[in-house]
Motif scaffolding. Structure first.
Motif, mmCIF file in Angstrom:
data_model
loop_
_atom_site.group_PDB
_atom_site.id
_atom_site.type_symbol
_atom_site.label_atom_id
_atom_site.label_comp_id
_atom_site.label_asym_id
_atom_site.label_seq_id
_atom_site.Cartn_x
_atom_site.Cartn_y
_atom_site.Cartn_z
ATOM 1 N N VAL A 163 0.832 -1.205 0.000
ATOM 2 C CA VAL A 163 0.000 0.000 0.000
ATOM 3 C C VAL A 163 0.868 1.258 0.000
ATOM 4 O O VAL A 163 0.778 2.096 -0.882
ATOM 5 C CB VAL A 163 -0.966 0.013 1.203
ATOM 6 C CG1 VAL A 163 -1.817 1.287 1.189
ATOM 7 C CG2 VAL A 163 -1.859 -1.225 1.183
ATOM 8 N N CYS A 164 1.734 1.397 1.000
ATOM 9 C CA CYS A 164 2.553 2.610 1.124
ATOM 10 C C CYS A 164 3.974 2.423 0.630
ATOM 11 O O CYS A 164 4.733 3.387 0.530
ATOM 12 C CB CYS A 164 2.581 3.087 2.577
ATOM 13 S SG CYS A 164 3.394 1.928 3.715
ATOM 14 N N PHE A 165 4.367 1.167 0.343
ATOM 15 C CA PHE A 165 5.692 0.818 -0.172
ATOM 16 C C PHE A 165 6.813 1.103 0.827
ATOM 17 O O PHE A 165 7.979 1.143 0.462
ATOM 18 C CB PHE A 165 5.981 1.526 -1.501
ATOM 19 C CG PHE A 165 4.954 1.255 -2.564
ATOM 20 C CD1 PHE A 165 4.877 0.005 -3.169
ATOM 21 C CD2 PHE A 165 4.044 2.223 -2.934
ATOM 22 C CE1 PHE A 165 3.919 -0.269 -4.140
ATOM 23 C CE2 PHE A 165 3.080 1.968 -3.893
ATOM 24 C CZ PHE A 165 3.011 0.720 -4.499
ATOM 25 N N LEU A 179 1.688 -9.715 3.421
ATOM 26 C CA LEU A 179 1.960 -8.774 4.506
ATOM 27 C C LEU A 179 1.399 -7.391 4.215
ATOM 28 O O LEU A 179 1.247 -6.986 3.066
ATOM 29 C CB LEU A 179 3.470 -8.658 4.745
ATOM 30 C CG LEU A 179 4.241 -9.953 5.010
ATOM 31 C CD1 LEU A 179 5.696 -9.633 5.329
ATOM 32 C CD2 LEU A 179 3.599 -10.752 6.128
ATOM 33 N N VAL A 180 1.111 -6.682 5.286
ATOM 34 C CA VAL A 180 0.707 -5.279 5.199
ATOM 35 C C VAL A 180 1.189 -4.613 6.485
ATOM 36 O O VAL A 180 1.252 -5.249 7.537
ATOM 37 C CB VAL A 180 -0.822 -5.140 5.027
ATOM 38 C CG1 VAL A 180 -1.557 -5.635 6.266
ATOM 39 C CG2 VAL A 180 -1.203 -3.702 4.723
ATOM 40 N N CYS A 181 1.598 -3.351 6.400
ATOM 41 C CA CYS A 181 2.147 -2.694 7.589
ATOM 42 C C CYS A 181 1.024 -2.311 8.563
ATOM 43 O O CYS A 181 -0.138 -2.149 8.175
ATOM 44 C CB CYS A 181 2.980 -1.469 7.206
ATOM 45 S SG CYS A 181 2.039 -0.021 6.686
ATOM 46 N N ALA A 182 1.392 -2.137 9.819
ATOM 47 C CA ALA A 182 0.412 -1.840 10.859
ATOM 48 C C ALA A 182 -0.255 -0.485 10.651
ATOM 49 O O ALA A 182 -1.387 -0.273 11.082
ATOM 50 C CB ALA A 182 1.088 -1.887 12.228
ATOM 51 N N SER A 183 0.441 0.444 9.961
ATOM 52 C CA SER A 183 -0.149 1.763 9.712
ATOM 53 C C SER A 183 -1.260 1.695 8.673
ATOM 54 O O SER A 183 -2.272 2.385 8.785
ATOM 55 C CB SER A 183 0.934 2.743 9.247
ATOM 56 O OG SER A 183 1.919 2.918 10.244
ATOM 57 N N CYS A 184 -1.076 0.859 7.657
ATOM 58 C CA CYS A 184 -2.074 0.759 6.586
ATOM 59 C C CYS A 184 -3.220 -0.188 6.945
ATOM 60 O O CYS A 184 -4.322 -0.064 6.391
ATOM 61 C CB CYS A 184 -1.409 0.288 5.298
ATOM 62 S SG CYS A 184 -0.252 1.478 4.562
#
Length: 295
Positions: free
Chosen positions: A55-57, A72-77
């Motif tokens: 999402v945010c790279f 995976l995806v970061c906790a912020s997104c």
């Protein structure tokens, strides 16, 4: 901001009419390592690529969230998503503990590598380094929120000369900054540039009106440069007049740090209206500014 007046006396005096405001040290750790980034195709590079958020790279840091099939995806997104951005499957609240352990044993490139940073760091040092990285984009150092420009350090002065042409620049390590019409109502900024020792310094006098009606002035100097460069200098601000003297000495702020936090914490020359009137002459306030090199 009106065109500045320059008054010649014993020293060069720069006068700037106020206008209303708008609406390093390298981290020390045994895990910190300065190295050339790995060549494409190496194992470390391939592993690091697995940690890129789709999402945010940005690098996915613990806690690492995943969808039901392992993307995976970061906790912020994660809070912004209703499904996995890779497979459109259900996200849930699944943590990938195995990848978190792997992440803790990897060296990740600084996120500013595209602009020249060659540092690789462990997770514990990565965020702290990126906050002070010399290759981090600089914002416009002018006070207020009206200018949203960002760019590299070598382009800051180019931006100021083109977008803020009404800011006076004086040469020399010892000058007088003359702020005119200090009784202007509301929040006001007076700004000028000082050039010496091969560097540019921004002098800022900010007037704030508190909610209780109390008015304060904040005067500070920032270097157009990094914190590491700022450590080589000191500045002195001095108010003189009517057999009185008020002095402040400190290391200049770097334009990476900005001055907002220093002003908020009163880590600068601070005085109220009554003090300003003691030193003012016909509603104009002169501040002696001296820049020196620290050995």
């Amino acid at each position: 901001m009106a065109q500045p007046q320059i008054i010649s006396q014993k020293r060069i005096r720069g006068a700037v009419t106020g206008e209303p405001s708008g609406s390093s040290s390298t981290p020390s750790s045994s895990n910190t390592q300065i190295s050339q980034l790995p060549n494409p195709g190496t194992l470390t590079d391939e592993l690091a690529a697995l940690f890129e958020c789709p999402v945010c790279f940005e690098i996915v840091l613990p806690p690492i969230m995943q969808c039901q099939v392992g993307h995976l995806v970061c906790a912020s997104c994660r809070p912004k998503l209703s499904c996995c951005p890779t497979c459109r499957g259900n996200l849930g609240d699944i943590r990938n503990l195995a990848m978190e352990k792997v992440a803790n044993n990897l060296m990740f490139p600084c996120k500013h590598k595209q602009t020249g940073c060659r540092m690789s760091l462990g997770l514990n040092e990565k965020a702290e380094h990126e906050e002070i990285c010399e290759f981090r984009p600089y914002t416009c150092p002018c006070p207020g929120a009206s200018c949203s420009w960002q760019g590299q350090l070598e382009k800051v002065m180019v931006h100021l000369k083109h977008a803020h042409q009404n800011i006076t620049t004086l040469n020399g390590e010892d000058i007088v900054f003359l702020a005119t019409e200090i009784n202007l109502p509301g929040a006001v900024d007076w700004v000028m540039m000082q050039s010496c020792f091969g560097h540019h310094f921004m002098l800022i006098l900010e007037k704030q009106e508190k909610c209780d009606g109390h008015t304060q002035f904040f005067a500070i100097v920032q270097l157009i440069g990094s914190r590491k460069q700022a450590e080589h200098f000191a500045y002195r601000l001095e108010l003189n007049g009517n057999r009185r003297r008020l002095t402040w000495e400190a290391m200049p702020r770097s334009s990476h740090e900005g001055v907002a936090s220093a002003i908020m914490g009163s880590d600068c020359l601070v005085f109220d209206t009554s003090i300003a009137q003691l030193f003012a002459d016909n509603n104009n306030l002169g501040i002696n500014v001296t820049i020196s090199i620290v050995n």
